[in-house]
Design an enzyme around this catalytic site. Structure first.
Site, PDB file in Angstrom:
ATOM      1  N   LYS A  24      10.744  -9.524  -0.300  1.00 13.37           N
ATOM      2  CA  LYS A  24      10.872  -8.561   0.825  1.00 13.37           C
ATOM      3  C   LYS A  24      12.431  -8.099   1.112  1.00 13.37           C
ATOM      4  O   LYS A  24      13.383  -9.026   0.598  1.00 13.37           O
ATOM      5  CB  LYS A  24      10.492  -9.378   2.091  1.00 13.37           C
ATOM      6  CG  LYS A  24       9.873  -8.597   3.356  1.00 13.37           C
ATOM      7  CD  LYS A  24       8.533  -8.207   3.048  1.00 13.37           C
ATOM      8  CE  LYS A  24       8.139  -7.162   4.032  1.00 13.37           C
ATOM      9  NZ  LYS A  24       6.563  -6.953   4.083  1.00 13.37           N
TER      10      LYS A  24
ATOM     11  N   ASP B 118       7.148  -0.805   4.185  1.00 12.47           N
ATOM     12  CA  ASP B 118       6.859  -1.711   5.269  1.00 12.47           C
ATOM     13  C   ASP B 118       7.251  -1.052   6.772  1.00 12.47           C
ATOM     14  O   ASP B 118       7.238   0.357   6.721  1.00 12.47           O
ATOM     15  CB  ASP B 118       7.512  -2.990   5.477  1.00 12.47           C
ATOM     16  CG  ASP B 118       6.782  -4.247   6.242  1.00 12.47           C
ATOM     17  OD1 ASP B 118       5.972  -4.606   5.825  1.00 12.47           O
ATOM     18  OD2 ASP B 118       7.409  -4.425   7.462  1.00 12.47           O
TER      19      ASP B 118
HETATM   20  P1  NDP Z   1       5.036   1.732  10.489  1.00 12.70           P
HETATM   21  O1  NDP Z   1       6.498   1.700  10.653  1.00 12.70           O
HETATM   22  O2  NDP Z   1       4.228   2.737   9.920  1.00 12.70           O
HETATM   23  O3  NDP Z   1       4.185   1.410  12.048  1.00 12.70           O
HETATM   24  C1  NDP Z   1       4.728   0.312  12.728  1.00 12.70           C
HETATM   25  C2  NDP Z   1       4.094   0.568  14.038  1.00 12.70           C
HETATM   26  O4  NDP Z   1       4.050  -0.645  14.761  1.00 12.70           O
HETATM   27  C3  NDP Z   1       4.276   1.750  14.986  1.00 12.70           C
HETATM   28  O5  NDP Z   1       3.534   1.998  15.504  1.00 12.70           O
HETATM   29  C4  NDP Z   1       5.437   0.919  15.701  1.00 12.70           C
HETATM   30  O6  NDP Z   1       5.567   1.601  16.849  1.00 12.70           O
HETATM   31  C5  NDP Z   1       4.851  -0.527  16.050  1.00 12.70           C
HETATM   32  N1  NDP Z   1       5.911  -1.505  16.234  1.00 12.70           N
HETATM   33  C6  NDP Z   1       6.725  -1.839  15.382  1.00 12.70           C
HETATM   34  N2  NDP Z   1       7.678  -2.728  15.883  1.00 12.70           N
HETATM   35  C7  NDP Z   1       7.019  -3.069  17.021  1.00 12.70           C
HETATM   36  C8  NDP Z   1       7.058  -3.901  18.054  1.00 12.70           C
HETATM   37  N3  NDP Z   1       8.460  -4.908  17.955  1.00 12.70           N
HETATM   38  N4  NDP Z   1       6.518  -4.081  19.122  1.00 12.70           N
HETATM   39  C9  NDP Z   1       5.627  -3.166  19.162  1.00 12.70           C
HETATM   40  N5  NDP Z   1       5.168  -2.518  18.342  1.00 12.70           N
HETATM   41  C10 NDP Z   1       6.008  -2.287  17.174  1.00 12.70           C
HETATM   42  O7  NDP Z   1       4.722   0.258   9.730  1.00 12.70           O
HETATM   43  P2  NDP Z   1       3.310  -0.075   9.183  1.00 12.70           P
HETATM   44  O8  NDP Z   1       2.283   0.301   9.635  1.00 12.70           O
HETATM   45  O9  NDP Z   1       3.451  -0.125   7.547  1.00 12.70           O
HETATM   46  O10 NDP Z   1       3.337  -1.678   9.350  1.00 12.70           O
HETATM   47  C11 NDP Z   1       2.583  -2.651  10.514  1.00 12.70           C
HETATM   48  C12 NDP Z   1       2.317  -3.912  10.207  1.00 12.70           C
HETATM   49  O11 NDP Z   1       1.633  -4.128   9.007  1.00 12.70           O
HETATM   50  C13 NDP Z   1       3.585  -4.736   9.944  1.00 12.70           C
HETATM   51  O12 NDP Z   1       3.674  -6.097  10.595  1.00 12.70           O
HETATM   52  C14 NDP Z   1       3.770  -4.883   8.327  1.00 12.70           C
HETATM   53  O13 NDP Z   1       4.728  -5.696   8.168  1.00 12.70           O
HETATM   54  C15 NDP Z   1       2.426  -4.954   8.226  1.00 12.70           C
HETATM   55  N6  NDP Z   1       1.917  -4.481   6.727  1.00 12.70           N
HETATM   56  C16 NDP Z   1       2.516  -3.389   6.370  1.00 12.70           C
HETATM   57  C17 NDP Z   1       1.917  -3.155   4.881  1.00 12.70           C
HETATM   58  C18 NDP Z   1       2.154  -1.526   4.310  1.00 12.70           C
HETATM   59  O14 NDP Z   1       1.483  -1.500   3.043  1.00 12.70           O
HETATM   60  N7  NDP Z   1       2.688  -0.926   4.840  1.00 12.70           N
HETATM   61  C19 NDP Z   1       1.250  -4.087   4.074  1.00 12.70           C
HETATM   62  C20 NDP Z   1       1.062  -5.311   4.780  1.00 12.70           C
HETATM   63  C21 NDP Z   1       1.270  -5.453   6.099  1.00 12.70           C
HETATM   64  P3  NDP Z   1       7.329   2.409  17.109  1.00 12.70           P
HETATM   65  O15 NDP Z   1       6.857   3.626  16.284  1.00 12.70           O
HETATM   66  O16 NDP Z   1       7.507   2.518  18.571  1.00 12.70           O
HETATM   67  O17 NDP Z   1       8.230   1.484  16.262  1.00 12.70           O
HETATM   68  O1  2IT Z   2       3.585  -6.853   3.723  1.00 10.38           O
HETATM   69  C1  2IT Z   2       3.292  -6.007   2.568  1.00 10.38           C
HETATM   70  O2  2IT Z   2       2.259  -6.554   1.877  1.00 10.38           O
HETATM   71  C2  2IT Z   2       3.744  -5.019   2.359  1.00 10.38           C
HETATM   72  N1  2IT Z   2       4.707  -4.472   3.073  1.00 10.38           N
HETATM   73  C3  2IT Z   2       3.639  -4.006   1.248  1.00 10.38           C
HETATM   74  C4  2IT Z   2       4.026  -4.634   0.039  1.00 10.38           C
HETATM   75  C5  2IT Z   2       4.150  -3.794  -1.430  1.00 10.38           C
HETATM   76  O3  2IT Z   2       4.889  -4.019  -2.299  1.00 10.38           O
HETATM   77  O4  2IT Z   2       3.234  -3.035  -1.392  1.00 10.38           O
END
Ligand code: NDP
Ligand code: 2IT
Length: 458
Positions: A131, A171
């Site tokens: 990460k 992420d």
């Molecule tokens: P994005 O940046 O696309 O979206 C994040 C969302 O969460 C936004 O709506 C953001 O709001 C909100 N957010 C972020 N930080 C906070 C906080 N401290 N408190 C409240 N809301 C918050 O990220 P992703 O959708 O990619 O990621 C979301 C979650 O999924 C994370 O935990 C990430 O680690 C996990 N994840 C993502 C993967 C991926 O493929 N992208 C894979 C597996 C897990 P704002 O716009 O206000 O910041």
């Molecule tokens: O938390 C996660 O699994 C991710 N943000 C995706 C990682 C990846 O390599 O696609």
């Protein structure tokens, strides 16, 4: 006797980590969630104890920290901190996302990288855990500023990554735009065109379904849990938090399966739409968040019947989780469901939780779900679809092939089903009943531990 030895061994490892990293609470929480599941595993496998697998698996293989300097639109020089952690490479090259968010620290990335080791193992794909990221905040920054930041970030990172070494992806705060800039910089700096980042655009080596994969996967996992529990997602009222990549595609798949998502959020607040967020409303949200980069509060101005509630960060619970529901999909960030939230969910009728985010439920919340028999899919299992399709993107890139949407989606569904089956099987085999948290920890650990054992002491 043996059991007490294993359990005291686990306690010793945790105590030593707490003493060594007192300033990394998220990392300690992530380790604390995994190691109790390993007590019966260590009992059955003295070879893991003899070669100190537990002591080794909780230390990252490498932690890289670097300065990222960049010029903003006003001509000011800004300085951020960049990181990349290779946590465990025993079963494949380091794989995991990059997070750009002001809360990023080494401890936060260590928690995410540690989770990633077990998650990646569960996918069945040959990928180790890593990460990275930065405390850079892309919110409110122009495309030019984000591009210059990404170029500076990659000016150091490119030395340490590669398609057979370490393959970053997105992420929080890192989506298609950022991956594009990072890939462009890597290509220029190294004079190569390789699959070094996943989540790329379709025009330059990306895979169909990668943007959708995490959200879709969390819903496929929920569907699997529901079916095994004799229930169905059809007609279910669902709470979704977040409004980014994962939340958007979780909502999309829920609508497709006949469920009714009624909430979304961002870090400022949350919306409740009792009529349900339908396809048209979701398309509007995607345009709001991905094109205009607006705030979720605007939803309540656009759609009558919906309400907006600002989040009180000092409160010990978030009223989003008090809305009456059948299922919950936390898709924003870590520790967004605390004990009080979990109790509110149970009281509101929630019978299933599938975690799109990483570690969104704290240990007290997990205990509440366990006590009340809520079907609970922990993040490392439920959100593994994203990294699994990243691994499929790597396969396609190395074979110079491009699979169609149906083929990738079928593979994703198969992988989520398999993760559920492996986790359920490991839970039963190691005395944890139907507990998928313990089961996914055990199943993820076994493959990595065996690979570490086979490769000798490093
Ligand atoms: P994005 O940046 O696309 O979206 C994040 C969302 O969460 C936004 O709506 C953001 O709001 C909100 N957010 C972020 N930080 C906070 C906080 N401290 N408190 C409240 N809301 C918050 O990220 P992703 O959708 O990619 O990621 C979301 C979650 O999924 C994370 O935990 C990430 O680690 C996990 N994840 C993502 C993967 C991926 O493929 N992208 C894979 C597996 C897990 P704002 O716009 O206000 O910041
Ligand atoms: O938390 C996660 O699994 C991710 N943000 C995706 C990682 C990846 O390599 O696609």
């Amino acid at each position: 006797m043996i059991e007490s030895t294993s359990s005291s061994r686990v306690d010793e490892v945790l105590t030593a980590l707490e003493a060594r990293y007192p300033d990394q609470p998220d990392f300690l929480q992530a380790v604390g969630e995994v190691v109790p599941s390993l007590v019966p595993v260590l009992e059955r496998h003295p070879e893991f104890v003899e070669s100190n697998i537990l002591e080794r698996i909780v230390e990252p293989e490498r932690v890289l920290k670097f300065r990222v300097s960049w010029v903003d639109d006003e001509g000011h020089v800004n300085v951020n901190r960049g990181f990349r952690i290779g946590f465990n490479g025993a079963i494949g090259p380091y794989k995991g996302g990059l997070r750009f968010h002001p809360t990023v620290t080494e401890g936060v990335l260590k928690f995410l990288a540690f989770e990633q080791v077990f998650k990646n193992s569960l996918t069945g794909q040959p990928i180790g855990g890593g990460k990275g990221g930065s405390d850079f905040d892309p919110r409110g920054r122009s495309d030019g500023e984000v591009m210059r930041f990404c170029q500076s970030f990659m000016a150091e990172l490119y030395r340490h990554i590669g398609p057979d070494t370490d393959i970053p992806a997105g992420d929080i705060g890192v989506g298609g735009r950022e991956v594009g800039y990072l890939f462009g910089a890597y290509r220029k700096l190294t004079n190569t065109f390789t699959g070094v980042l996943t989540g790329r655009g379709l025009e330059y080596g990306g895979s169909l379904i990668r943007p959708e994969a995490t959200g879709y996967g969390a819903v496929y996992f929920a569907d699997e849990m529901a079916r095994h529990g004799g229930r169905s997602l059809e007609g279910a009222t669902c709470l979704v938090s977040g409004s980014g990549n994962v939340a958007q595609f979780a909502a999309e798949k829920l609508i497709e399966l006949g469920a009714r998502p009624v909430t979304l959020s961002d870090s400022s607040g949350w919306i409740h739409d009792p009529d349900g967020i339908d396809r048209n409303k979701l398309a509007w949200v995607m345009e709001l968040k991905n094109e205009r980069r607006g705030r979720i509060s605007e939803y309540a101005d656009e759609f009558t019947g919906a309400s907006y509630h600002a989040t009180d960060r000092s409160a010990s619970s978030n009223p989003l989780w008090s809305v009456k529901s059948d299922c919950a999909f936390p898709c924003a960030t870590q520790n967004e469901i605390l004990g009080a939230d979990a109790r509110n969910l149970v009281e509101g009728g929630c019978w299933l939780v599938s975690e799109g985010a990483n570690m969104p439920t704290d240990p007290t919340g997990q205990a509440v779900f366990r006590e009340h028999g809520v079907l609970y899919g922990p993040g490392k299992a439920a959100n593994a679809g994203g990294v699994a399709v990243s691994a499929l993107e790597m396969s396609q890139a190395s074979q110079r092939q491009f699979w169609d949407r149906g083929e990738v989606d079928r593979k994703l569904q198969g992988i989520m089903k398999n993760i559920h089956e492996m986790s359920a099987h490991a839970a039963a085999e190691y005395g944890f009943g139907q507990d998928l948290l313990h089961g996914s920890n055990v199943a993820g650990f076994l493959k990595v531990a065996r690979a570490m054992l086979a490769q000798g002491v490093f």
